[in-house]
Design a protein around this motif. Structure first.
Motif, mmCIF file in Angstrom:
data_model
loop_
_atom_site.group_PDB
_atom_site.id
_atom_site.type_symbol
_atom_site.label_atom_id
_atom_site.label_comp_id
_atom_site.label_asym_id
_atom_site.label_seq_id
_atom_site.Cartn_x
_atom_site.Cartn_y
_atom_site.Cartn_z
ATOM 1 N N VAL A 94 46.774 57.552 62.860
ATOM 2 C CA VAL A 94 46.336 57.621 64.257
ATOM 3 C C VAL A 94 44.832 57.401 64.297
ATOM 4 O O VAL A 94 44.059 58.243 63.809
ATOM 5 N N LEU A 135 49.038 54.061 65.125
ATOM 6 C CA LEU A 135 48.861 54.367 66.544
ATOM 7 C C LEU A 135 47.363 54.374 66.822
ATOM 8 O O LEU A 135 46.613 55.047 66.111
ATOM 9 N N ASP A 144 50.482 50.676 69.413
ATOM 10 C CA ASP A 144 51.079 51.097 68.151
ATOM 11 C C ASP A 144 51.692 49.928 67.401
ATOM 12 O O ASP A 144 51.911 48.842 67.951
ATOM 13 N N ARG A 183 53.637 59.299 71.769
ATOM 14 C CA ARG A 183 54.308 58.208 71.057
ATOM 15 C C ARG A 183 54.516 58.537 69.584
ATOM 16 O O ARG A 183 55.383 57.958 68.932
ATOM 17 N N LEU A 187 57.194 57.347 66.481
ATOM 18 C CA LEU A 187 56.736 56.523 65.358
ATOM 19 C C LEU A 187 56.849 57.232 64.013
ATOM 20 O O LEU A 187 56.939 56.584 62.979
#
Length: 274
Positions: A94, A135, A144, A183, A187
């Motif tokens: 991330v 992401l 993403d 999200r 993922l």
């Protein structure tokens, strides 16, 4: 290069920069996957996989469905088949490219250092046959890239981070981190790992999302520290945005309380120094 962006190391992030980190990732050798599912690698512990670990004498508590008929008949005593268990070697990277990350007093912006830290982690996982997803928090909404394995997929992740970082520099935005972390549940599979690279206070306001992630995943927050935070200059400083000015003094942040809060949420916290 997009018009208006300075093509300087440490300010602009390039795919070549992130690709070059591949050779710095320690190699642990490739695992032979026990299944065709990306990211599945052999665990060290016995379990319910497909590869035979050993045949041993039955003990109380063993699953009788794993009895080995041949060994039992040969020895006259119950024997079971112990199998290796598959485990997931997956990681979700991330990248926080929001406005507070597009700043730095050292050799690179905080956002650039965050991307490098994530890329190193991604290359390590890809190098041992795992699955890497991405992401990115930049612009008006998160972006993403679904999980995958191999050098080709990591190259795509490097290009995506460089491209999204350019867009963040061109049009900075401050979408809530929690919006992107929603999200992350899709993922990152249960049992996988999530690595978030952000600033010391970039996680604020996302506590509920962090708790949800940490329930079934190994969650790590990499707090990207800046030189000015670790060794703030002495004396007053003149700060200006071009139209307004003021005098300020910088002091080193005390993160002890925040680190305790993050650990209480179920996260592992590391401070990434310049």
């Amino acid at each position: 290069m997009p018009a208006g962006l300075p093509d300087a190391p440490g300010i602009r992030l390039t795919a070549a920069d992130l690709m070059g980190l591949r050779d710095q990732a320690p190699s642990r050798g490739r695992h032979r996957p026990l299944t065709r599912r990306a990211g599945a690698v052999p665990a060290r512990t016995a379990g319910g996989g497909m590869d035979l670990r050993e045949i041993r004498a039955y003990v109380a508590g063993d699953d009788p469905r794993r009895l080995d008929p041949a060994a039992t008949a040969r020895t006259g005593h119950p024997h079971i088949r112990s199998l290796h268990e598959d485990r997931d070697d997956t990681i979700l990277l991330v990248a926080d490219f929001r406005t507070p990350m597009l700043w730095g007093t050292g050799a690179a912006l905080r956002s650039v250092r965050a991307a490098r830290h994530l890329a190193q982690a991604g290359w390590r996982v890809a190098g041992r046959g795992g699955s890497v997803a991405l992401l990115m928090m930049a612009g008006n909404r998160p972006t993403d890239l679904a999980g995958g394995g191999g050098e080709g997929h990591m190259a795509a992740i490097c290009r995506a981070m460089a491209r999204q970082h350019d867009e963040a520099l061109s049009a900075p935005a401050d979408a809530p981190l929690a919006e992107g972390l929603a999200r992350a549940m899709r993922l990152s599979p249960s049992g996988g790992r999530v690595l978030i690279a952000t600033g010391p206070d970039g996680w604020q306001g996302s506590q509920d999302a962090l708790v949800a992630l940490a329930r079934r995943r190994a969650l790590t927050l990499a707090l990207i520290m800046d030189e000015a935070e670790l060794q703030p200059p002495r004396g007053p400083l003149a700060v200006s945005d071009g139209s307004h000015s003021r005098i300020a003094r910088l002091s080193a942040p005390d993160l002890a309380a925040d680190l305790s809060r993050l650990r209480a949420l179920g996260a592992t916290v590391i401070e990434v120094m310049p």
